[in-house]
Design an enzyme around this catalytic site. Structure first.
Site, PDB file in Angstrom:
ATOM      1  N   ARG A 166      40.002  50.511  41.588  1.00 14.22           N
ATOM      2  CA  ARG A 166      40.103  49.668  40.397  1.00 14.22           C
ATOM      3  C   ARG A 166      40.822  48.358  40.692  1.00 14.22           C
ATOM      4  NH1 ARG A 166      39.246  52.688  35.648  1.00 14.22           N
ATOM      5  NH2 ARG A 166      40.611  51.384  34.410  1.00 14.22           N
ATOM      6  N   TRP A 204      47.488  45.909  38.035  1.00 17.14           N
ATOM      7  CA  TRP A 204      46.785  44.658  38.332  1.00 17.14           C
ATOM      8  C   TRP A 204      47.346  43.618  37.370  1.00 17.14           C
ATOM      9  CZ3 TRP A 204      42.954  41.287  36.196  1.00 17.14           C
ATOM     10  CH2 TRP A 204      42.233  40.539  37.131  1.00 17.14           C
ATOM     11  N   GLU A 256      22.848  37.384  42.741  1.00 15.42           N
ATOM     12  CA  GLU A 256      23.571  38.597  43.111  1.00 15.42           C
ATOM     13  C   GLU A 256      23.965  38.576  44.587  1.00 15.42           C
ATOM     14  OE1 GLU A 256      25.285  42.481  42.894  1.00 15.42           O
ATOM     15  OE2 GLU A 256      24.980  40.814  41.494  1.00 15.42           O
ATOM     16  N   CYS A 312      44.005  48.648  35.350  1.00 12.89           N
ATOM     17  CA  CYS A 312      45.054  49.378  36.056  1.00 12.89           C
ATOM     18  C   CYS A 312      44.721  50.859  36.082  1.00 12.89           C
ATOM     19  CB  CYS A 312      46.394  49.167  35.365  1.00 12.89           C
ATOM     20  SG  CYS A 312      46.802  47.430  35.127  1.00 12.89           S
ATOM     21  N   LYS A 364      37.512  47.072  39.536  1.00 12.99           N
ATOM     22  CA  LYS A 364      36.217  47.723  39.348  1.00 12.99           C
ATOM     23  C   LYS A 364      35.764  47.654  37.897  1.00 12.99           C
ATOM     24  CE  LYS A 364      32.686  50.188  40.639  1.00 12.99           C
ATOM     25  NZ  LYS A 364      31.657  49.561  41.468  1.00 12.99           N
ATOM     26  N   HIS A 396      17.225  18.683  42.298  1.00 13.57           N
ATOM     27  CA  HIS A 396      18.116  18.267  41.216  1.00 13.57           C
ATOM     28  C   HIS A 396      19.585  18.486  41.573  1.00 13.57           C
ATOM     29  CE1 HIS A 396      14.716  17.641  38.481  1.00 13.57           C
ATOM     30  NE2 HIS A 396      14.210  18.735  39.026  1.00 13.57           N
ATOM     31  N   ASN A 455      47.675  50.029  30.518  1.00 12.02           N
ATOM     32  CA  ASN A 455      46.532  49.230  30.960  1.00 12.02           C
ATOM     33  C   ASN A 455      46.054  48.421  29.766  1.00 12.02           C
ATOM     34  OD1 ASN A 455      44.211  48.195  32.094  1.00 12.02           O
ATOM     35  ND2 ASN A 455      43.063  50.114  32.030  1.00 12.02           N
ATOM     36  N   GLY A 456      45.942  47.104  29.929  1.00 15.27           N
ATOM     37  CA  GLY A 456      45.477  46.261  28.837  1.00 15.27           C
ATOM     38  C   GLY A 456      46.359  45.056  28.634  1.00 15.27           C
ATOM     39  N   LYS A 501      27.842  38.840  45.819  1.00 13.94           N
ATOM     40  CA  LYS A 501      28.339  39.833  46.776  1.00 13.94           C
ATOM     41  C   LYS A 501      29.095  39.160  47.911  1.00 13.94           C
ATOM     42  CE  LYS A 501      27.483  43.446  44.777  1.00 13.94           C
ATOM     43  NZ  LYS A 501      27.937  42.680  43.629  1.00 13.94           N
ATOM     44  N   GLU A 505      32.499  37.917  46.616  1.00 15.13           N
ATOM     45  CA  GLU A 505      33.422  39.024  46.344  1.00 15.13           C
ATOM     46  C   GLU A 505      34.008  39.610  47.620  1.00 15.13           C
ATOM     47  OE1 GLU A 505      31.980  41.419  42.421  1.00 15.13           O
ATOM     48  OE2 GLU A 505      30.624  41.499  44.126  1.00 15.13           O
TER      49      GLU A 505
END
Length: 617
Positions: free
Chosen positions: A27, A75, A483, A2, A612, A506, A101-102, A487, A490
């Protein structure tokens, strides 16, 4: 995760808080709010669900005015996103408000205790417990009440508190998530991250776990949770606030993709001797003799940084001939890893505040391992607790999906591999010179890749309706497949999976049909026998996909006709040494994800449900 901003000074607080929250939007958040102590002593709160513009509209309709206040973008972790659950949260009497935040792990036990004492709760959040704890401990001194409340909290938290009973004061405390304090001229600001501060001042210090900062117009008093005075070093932030703006680009993510040549150059700058081929990592506070004693390396990271670590494994093992293992930060301490004083644990985190990576560092240190942090943030908790720090020099990265951070981390890992190889005499001087020359050419080659942006945007138009993607790579190119898939997930919300190309038989072959785009990392290293063998095997994988009518998008080396003839679509990157090719291969995959996300109407800078800096477990 947050965003927190608090201000006290002579100016109006609301515009400063809103500007700070706007700079923390990257964030991720689902609601926003602020509280201000007015000049006549009232404590007024405004909160809204959704984007910051909703809060701005509420403030236009119901303005508040004062020179001391706190703000928050939330958040959700406890309680659904709603105006009721948005911060700031009040105590029973409405005289104290808190932003947080937390995650408070013992909030239920504390809540039951407070209810029995007569407190009435109005929300589903763990944060409201903090406001009530401060109320219960308040006897005229807000700072002492916050310290008393903090001592009872278990979990991770960064908080800022104001009260009309002790006005013109912001009290902040940290146990886990980052807290920065900015020192202005007769005005002071506290925030979750540096960009929120830079418009006021560049003089900043960072709270450590167990610190409490009391901000008034007269200055900042710093203590521990017991009230004992402490000091923290002030850092001068060199970023220009303009660096955090879009600079003419449509999105931060696109700007940061195009900033990668500069970010890589800046990460190299001052660390290599071109004529000698030597690497100088003078900022790492670990003696060369100690580096020579290490017998193994553990790399620990999360998300994109973990993918960088996987590439770093290949780099370091090839250059320094040291065995390297790569762990997820979120799993590391739960498996009781075997570490010794001859182990170097390398922790990678863009923010230097990732909770799982911090916990992994503490686990490593408790077992006698030396630790080295690779981070983009000067003064971060990870760096402060590490034995040595290797900074990437990206400047602020605002987009949630890391881009320039990734390539700068790869650059830092390559430099570390060269440094270790030179100290351990596994690199001849001539080879070192050649490798340094190759590294110095990478930024210009990245710029060449970026000229293909329009071509990749056209490719995105053909692919954006796909519901699934498969990314394939071999050896150190497999992490680039991972990666690339991350991307795309996301940014576009398309299901995508990275897979080792050699594992096609496989399982993944069962997925391939005419509707599945398959992105294959098929670059070629003409200087390496192993590289040629890898390339030939990758060509066989492309043929496997084509035999099953899959749609192949191949990332190939300039001048390569073999893979180009087989693939449906080709993305070309300049020829370079295999160890450095990941720095080029990832750039078109970032652009592809970006353009597909834009084409699908997604918020590419702030993807849903993501943040973030993941500062809670």
């Amino acid at each position: 995760m947050c965003g927190i901003v608090g201000y006290v000074g002579a100016r109006k607080a609301v515009p400063i808080i809103l500007d700070g929250l706007r700079r923390l939007e990257y964030r991720g958040y689902d609601s926003a709010g602020l509280a201000v102590i007015t000049d006549d002593g009232q404590l007024l709160v405004r909160r809204t669900e959704g984007r910051l513009r909703n809060l701005e509209e509420t403030l236009r309709m119901e303005p508040v005015d004062g020179c001391c206040g706190i703000g928050h973008t939330r958040w959700a972790t406890h309680g659904r996103p709603s105006e009721e659950n948005a911060h700031p949260h009040r105590d029973c009497k409405g005289e104290i408000v808190v932003v947080h935040n937390g995650v408070i792990e013992n909030y239920l036990a504390l809540k039951h205790e407070l209810i029995e004492a007569g407190h009435v709760f109005k929300t589903e959040t763990d944060t409201e417990v903090i406001a009530h704890l401060v109320e219960a401990a308040f006897h005229g001194d807000l700072a002492e009440a916050v310290r008393a409340a903090a001592r009872r909290l278990k979990g991770l938290f960064a908080i800022a508190v104001i009260s009309k009973l002790d006005p013109n004061k912001v009290v902040a405390a940290r146990m886990g998530p980052p807290v920065a304090v900015g020192l202005g001229s007769d005005e002071y600001v506290v925030a979750s991250d540096v960009p929120a501060i830079l418009n006021l001042t560049r003089d900043v210090f960072f709270l450590d776990d167990g610190d409490v900062a009391v901000l008034t117009r007269d200055g900042v008093l710093l203590t521990d949770f017991e009230g004992r005075p402490i000091k923290r070093a002030v850092t001068r932030i060199l970023w220009d606030p303009i660096m955090a703006e879009k600079g003419g680009y449509k999105h931060f993510m696109l700007k940061e993709i195009f900033e990668q040549p500069r970010a890589v150059r800046d990460t190299i700058l001052g660390r290599v001797g071109q004529e000698s081929g030597r690497v100088f990592l003078n900022e790492i506070d670990i003696a060369p003799a100690e580096f020579r004693r290490f017998r193994e390396i553990r790399i620990v990271a999360c998300g994109t940084s973990w993918h960088a670590g996987l590439v770093g494994k290949f780099m370091i093992e090839r250059l320094a001939r040291l065995p390297v293992e790569v762990d997820y930060g979120s799993e590391f301490r739960y498996r009781d890893p075997i570490l010794t004083p001859e182990t170097l644990t390398v922790l990678i985190s863009q923010s230097g505040e990732t909770a799982d990576t911090l916990a992994a560092q503490r686990e490593a240190k408790s077992k006698g391992s030396r630790t080295l942090a690779i981070s983009n943030v000067l003064g971060s908790m990870l760096g402060r607790e590490a034995d040595g720090v290797l900074l990437t020099h990206c400047g602020p990265e605002i987009g949630v999906a890391s881009t320039k951070t990734f390539t700068s981390q790869l650059t830092a890992l390559f430099l570390l591999g060269l440094y270790l190889g030179q100290l351990r005499d596994t690199l001849e001087p001539e080879r070192s010179r050649t490798l340094v020359e190759d590294l110095l050419q990478i930024p210009a080659k990245m710029e060449t890749v970026l000229t293909a942006d329009a071509r990749i945007e056209e490719l995105a138009r053909k692919l954006f309706r796909a519901t699934d993607f498969l990314f394939l790579g071999r050896g150190m190119h497999f992490p680039i497949a991972l990666e690339g898939a991350l991307k795309l997930k996301e940014i576009s919300y398309i299901h995508a999976e990275g897979y080792p190309a050699g594992e096609m038989k496989h399982g993944p072959n069962a997925l391939i049909d005419e509707n599945l785009p398959v992105v294959v990392i098929a670059t070629r290293d003409k200087l390496s026998v192993r590289g040629c063998l890898r390339y030939e095997k990758t060509i066989s994988n492309i043929q496997e996909v084509k035999a099953r009518e899959g749609h192949v998008i191949a990332v190939v080396t300039e001048g390569d006709d073999q893979a180009s003839k087989l693939a449906d679509e080709v993305i070309v990157v300049p020829d370079c040494r295999s160890l450095l090719s990941p720095l080029l291969e990832i750039v078109p995959l970032q652009l592809l994800a970006y353009h597909i996300g834009v084409r699908r109407g997604c918020d590419v800078d702030q993807p849903r449900n993501l943040a973030k800096s993941v500062t809670v477990e």
